[in-house]
Design a protein around this motif. Sequence first.
Motif, PDB file in Angstrom:
ATOM      1  N   SER A   1       0.826  -1.208   0.000  1.00 24.78           N
ATOM      2  CA  SER A   1       0.000   0.000   0.000  1.00 24.78           C
ATOM      3  C   SER A   1       0.862   1.260   0.000  1.00 24.78           C
ATOM      4  O   SER A   1       0.480   2.283  -0.580  1.00 24.78           O
ATOM      5  N   THR A   2       2.029   1.214   0.642  1.00 23.45           N
ATOM      6  CA  THR A   2       2.933   2.365   0.584  1.00 23.45           C
ATOM      7  C   THR A   2       3.459   2.569  -0.833  1.00 23.45           C
ATOM      8  O   THR A   2       3.557   3.707  -1.316  1.00 23.45           O
ATOM      9  N   ALA A   3       3.785   1.490  -1.519  1.00 21.82           N
ATOM     10  CA  ALA A   3       4.210   1.622  -2.917  1.00 21.82           C
ATOM     11  C   ALA A   3       3.101   2.242  -3.761  1.00 21.82           C
ATOM     12  O   ALA A   3       3.356   3.068  -4.652  1.00 21.82           O
ATOM     13  N   HIS A   4       1.853   1.872  -3.474  1.00 21.57           N
ATOM     14  CA  HIS A   4       0.691   2.432  -4.185  1.00 21.57           C
ATOM     15  C   HIS A   4       0.584   3.939  -3.921  1.00 21.57           C
ATOM     16  O   HIS A   4       0.362   4.732  -4.850  1.00 21.57           O
TER      17      HIS A   4
ATOM     18  N   LEU B   1      -2.904   7.412   7.545  1.00 21.64           N
ATOM     19  CA  LEU B   1      -2.562   6.043   7.924  1.00 21.64           C
ATOM     20  C   LEU B   1      -2.618   5.956   9.439  1.00 21.64           C
ATOM     21  O   LEU B   1      -1.870   6.642  10.143  1.00 21.64           O
ATOM     22  N   LYS B   2      -3.524   5.114   9.948  1.00 18.11           N
ATOM     23  CA  LYS B   2      -3.686   4.920  11.386  1.00 18.11           C
ATOM     24  C   LYS B   2      -3.459   3.449  11.702  1.00 18.11           C
ATOM     25  O   LYS B   2      -4.126   2.576  11.137  1.00 18.11           O
TER      26      LYS B   2
ATOM     27  N   ARG C   1      -3.480  -2.235   3.686  1.00 20.85           N
ATOM     28  CA  ARG C   1      -4.164  -1.178   2.928  1.00 20.85           C
ATOM     29  C   ARG C   1      -5.430  -0.704   3.637  1.00 20.85           C
ATOM     30  O   ARG C   1      -5.872   0.436   3.428  1.00 20.85           O
ATOM     31  N   ASP C   2      -6.004  -1.560   4.486  1.00 17.31           N
ATOM     32  CA  ASP C   2      -7.231  -1.175   5.190  1.00 17.31           C
ATOM     33  C   ASP C   2      -6.989  -0.077   6.218  1.00 17.31           C
ATOM     34  O   ASP C   2      -7.944   0.549   6.696  1.00 17.31           O
ATOM     35  N   ASN C   3      -5.728   0.168   6.576  1.00 16.60           N
ATOM     36  CA  ASN C   3      -5.410   1.220   7.545  1.00 16.60           C
ATOM     37  C   ASN C   3      -5.279   2.602   6.900  1.00 16.60           C
ATOM     38  O   ASN C   3      -5.126   3.597   7.600  1.00 16.60           O
ATOM     39  N   TRP C   4      -5.329   2.656   5.571  1.00 12.91           N
ATOM     40  CA  TRP C   4      -5.221   3.922   4.849  1.00 12.91           C
ATOM     41  C   TRP C   4      -6.591   4.496   4.530  1.00 12.91           C
ATOM     42  O   TRP C   4      -7.558   3.750   4.340  1.00 12.91           O
TER      43      TRP C   4
END
Length: 371
Positions: A132-135, A256-257, A264-267
């Motif tokens: 997700s960070t790469a995304h 982001l929590k 990815r669900d944390n974004w």
Amino acid sequence: MNKVYRAALVGTGSIGEAHVNAVEATQGRVTLDAAVDLDAARVKAFAERHEIKHAFTDFPQMLREVKPDIVLIATPPAEHTHMSIAAMEAGAWVLCEKPLCASLHELDQIQAAESRTGRYTACIFQMRFASSTAHVKRLAASGQLGRPLVGVCNTLWFRDPAYYAVPWRGRWETDFGGPTTALGIHAMDHFLHLLGDWAEVRAMAGTLDRAIEVEDISMALVRFKNGAFGSIVNSALSPRQETYIRLDYQRATLELKHLYAYTRDNWSLTPVPPVENDSLLQTWQSFPPDVGSTHGAQLNALVADMDANRRPLTSGEEARRTLELLTAIYKSAYTGEIVLRGSIHPGDSFYTALHGNRAPRRTKGQPPELG
């Protein structure tokens, strides 16, 4: 056929289990052939539990006899530099827990060893390696978000007196710092990975409630090279724990929590209205297959780097950027100066010690001075 790399784990405490899981996540590309710990009974039990062939209490002996391709260092911080250098000189690549070393001076020693040996030492910053960070980075690079303007990076964790009762914790000599170095380093590295190079820092740090030498709280304001402003809080005093990164771009807010790991669900993304038929939302929702922020994700990346014989992402100048930020936070906090990127050189006391030997020293058990 892909080469299988033989690994050795140094340090079999609680974080050792994460390294075992990381090796399993490589699906056979890495085997864990040896474990090392000063506690003979612990390393023997660890090796038996995980079916590791060799157990050692002597690190140099392990290097001589096993000759591993990868050394995973999970010891207390004071051992990191000399073990990393010894492992590279023995022919291994290194993946080392944070903090990688005690100073920019020690990082220079590690980098000199890399040049001598052709091997690399990477710091474990697993928050960089989630898919997700790469995304998020691809989305930012596409220009759809606009320019980054404001960033928030909070590591609000809680560490009680029992945590600091471990003899090496809470001391400058062996822990290298408090939540700035031991806790918030992960989120701050992630923050820099997302926003890029920093330009200047102004900061405060203090010891408000724990009877320790090092700080238990730090706060910093950061100006980034791209013009964005950021705020950072690192706390060991926060009962409701959270790791929080917020990035405000011209066209959207990304948040982001999480606590210690994320998917990815944390974004979340909040675009500037109106949002009907917004192509930004469509792109945002097109996540790749989800890989969380785990040790396994980073070890798989290291395997790819070894295959290609290229420098790992969290080594070299990338490792320096994060360590220099930590050093600048301490220097600003303990001198009252605004610290510019690239301004800490040999001859500066903060070059040889993160806290520059300027921090107020307290002894464990001594009550905080709250005047």
